[in-house]
Enzyme design. Structure first.
Site, PDB file in Angstrom:
ATOM      1  CG  HIS A 151       0.005   0.034   2.186  1.00  0.00           C
ATOM      2  ND1 HIS A 151      -0.088   0.995   3.321  1.00  0.00           N
ATOM      3  CD2 HIS A 151      -0.174  -0.967   3.474  1.00  0.00           C
ATOM      4  CE1 HIS A 151       0.558   0.865   4.262  1.00  0.00           C
ATOM      5  NE2 HIS A 151       0.627  -0.025   4.274  1.00  0.00           N
ATOM      6  CB  CYS A 209       1.174  -4.175   5.277  1.00  0.00           C
ATOM      7  SG  CYS A 209      -0.889  -4.842   5.530  1.00  0.00           S
TER       8      CYS A 209
END
Length: 405
Positions: free
Chosen positions: A313, A332
């Site tokens: 992301h 992440c």
């Protein structure tokens, strides 16, 4: 020659227009010696040279070069082909090196003897095909060659062998695109076939929330995403924040509380929630952050199914990407340039999503992604050592630097 062979070897030679290893002048192709060198040093690949009958192959090559009789050349030809097929199969055989695959189709494919030999026969140069180990990921052969030329310490060489084992978990993609993320160096590469075409910095998990070694397929991009806050952060960070600052804490940060994880979940009044129970871990509560400038996902994310809820992301915290050591996330992978990755994945200019949150943009074709942990790579003819932020190789940055000297 087909009559002397058996099984798939016989099938290959029944359709082959010429020998694979014998040159038109009756000499052995230099690829024969290149294969012998690989087989004789197969311990670097976790394979016993004796299991590949390295001594028998050496004797057959020597006899063919010395005698050049039809019998000696035929014996060398068949033994070389049989050995290449066995060696490639052994390298690609599944092992447990820590990689978790979304599907078995993402694993290195175990090829048939016929397919291995057919691909070798179609190579522009058999010698370069063998020397470059074209059936492996392109990171493999350069690092392996350093073990033949590098005069480094035993510890550095052992670390290179450990990293070869990790690279063996990543298949060659000679005709496909794929993404490779190395969590040790906190960097991402975009590959087209076996050629890296672009690269960028990333932020990965902290040592106490490590990004795992996983693989999957990136199927779509999501523009203006929500951030569904992980349950442990809801418990450790958001619940204490609400208990200190009330509903204003949530409003200032763009958080929403929902009734569940289903698509039709309803918004809840934060005042109706027992936040102390959330903090104690007695109530699993869904909290998400609305799209916006402060959203932890930035303007875009890329999901690939995995059991850890890891995805790629964008991030508003660009300053972290300028740091040399980029281990700050909860697992992440934060991207230096999400728009650039989107353009590559989508095949051109990143598609403009319609207004509103969570706009899904499908890829024309899913792209494999491999998240690995690589602490050694080839730098010319030497072993270059990188950081070991998670201590998986029991070596800190100082120890690695000392090995590199």
């Amino acid at each position: 020659m087909a009559k002397s062979a058996g099984g798939e070897l016989r099938t290959f030679y029944a359709y082959a227009s010429s020998p694979l290893w014998i040159s038109p002048d009756g000499s052995l192709d230099p690829a024969a010696r290149a294969l012998l060198e690989l087989v004789q040093t197969a311990e670097y690949d976790g394979i016993a040279p004796a299991a590949l009958e390295a001594a028998e192959l050496a004797e057959a090559i020597q006899a063919a070069e010395a005698q050049r009789t039809p019998e000696a050349l035929e014996r060398a030809e068949l033994l070389l082909s049989r050995t290449l097929a066995a060696y490639v199969a052994a390298l690609r055989r599944p092992t447990d090196a820590g990689m978790i695959y979304e599907h078995d189709a993402l694993r290195p494919e175990l090829p048939s003897t016929y397919l291995t030999l057919d691909q070798a026969a179609k190579a522009p140069s058999l010698q370069e095909y063998v020397r470059g180990m074209a059936w492996m990921h392109p990171l493999y052969a350069p690092l392996r060659r350093t073990l033949l030329t590098e005069g480094g310490s035993a510890a550095a060489r052992q670390l290179a062998i450990r990293n070869l084992e990790r690279i063996r978990q990543i298949p060659a993609q000679p005709r496909e695109r794929h993404v490779l993320v190395d969590t040790a160096s906190a960097r991402l590469w975009m590959y087209e076939g076996n050629r890296p075409v672009d690269s960028m910095r990333v932020v990965v998990g902290k040592p106490d929330s490590q990004t795992p070694s996983i693989s999957g397929w990136i199927r779509h991009a999501i523009a203006d995403p929500y951030w569904n806050v992980p349950s442990d952060l809801v418990r450790k960070t958001i619940a204490p924040g609400v208990l200190r600052g009330g509903a204003a804490y949530l409003k200032a940060r763009g958080y929403e509380v929902l009734s569940g994880w289903e698509e039709e979940a309803e918004l809840l009044d934060p005042k109706s929630v027992d936040w102390r129970a959330v903090q104690r871990g007695e109530l699993d509560l869904r909290v998400r952050q609305r799209p916006g400038a402060s959203n932890a996902m930035g303007e875009m994310k890329f999901e690939f199914p995995n059991p850890f809820g890891i995805y790629l992301h964008d991030t508003p915290d660009k300053d972290l990407l300028a740091k040399e050591a980029r281990y700050f996330s909860n697992g992440c992978i934060r991207l230096e340039d999400a728009d650039r990755l989107a353009r590559w994945l989508l095949g051109g200019t990143a598609a403009e999503a319609s207004s509103g949150p969570e706009q899904k943009i499908d890829l024309a074709r899913p792209v494999p992604i491999y998240v690995a942990y690589l602490t050694a790579h080839a730098d010319g003819d030497r072993i270059a050592l990188g950081p070991d932020p998670y201590g998986r190789d029991k070596l800190g940055g100082t120890a690695l630097a000392a090995l590199a000297d």
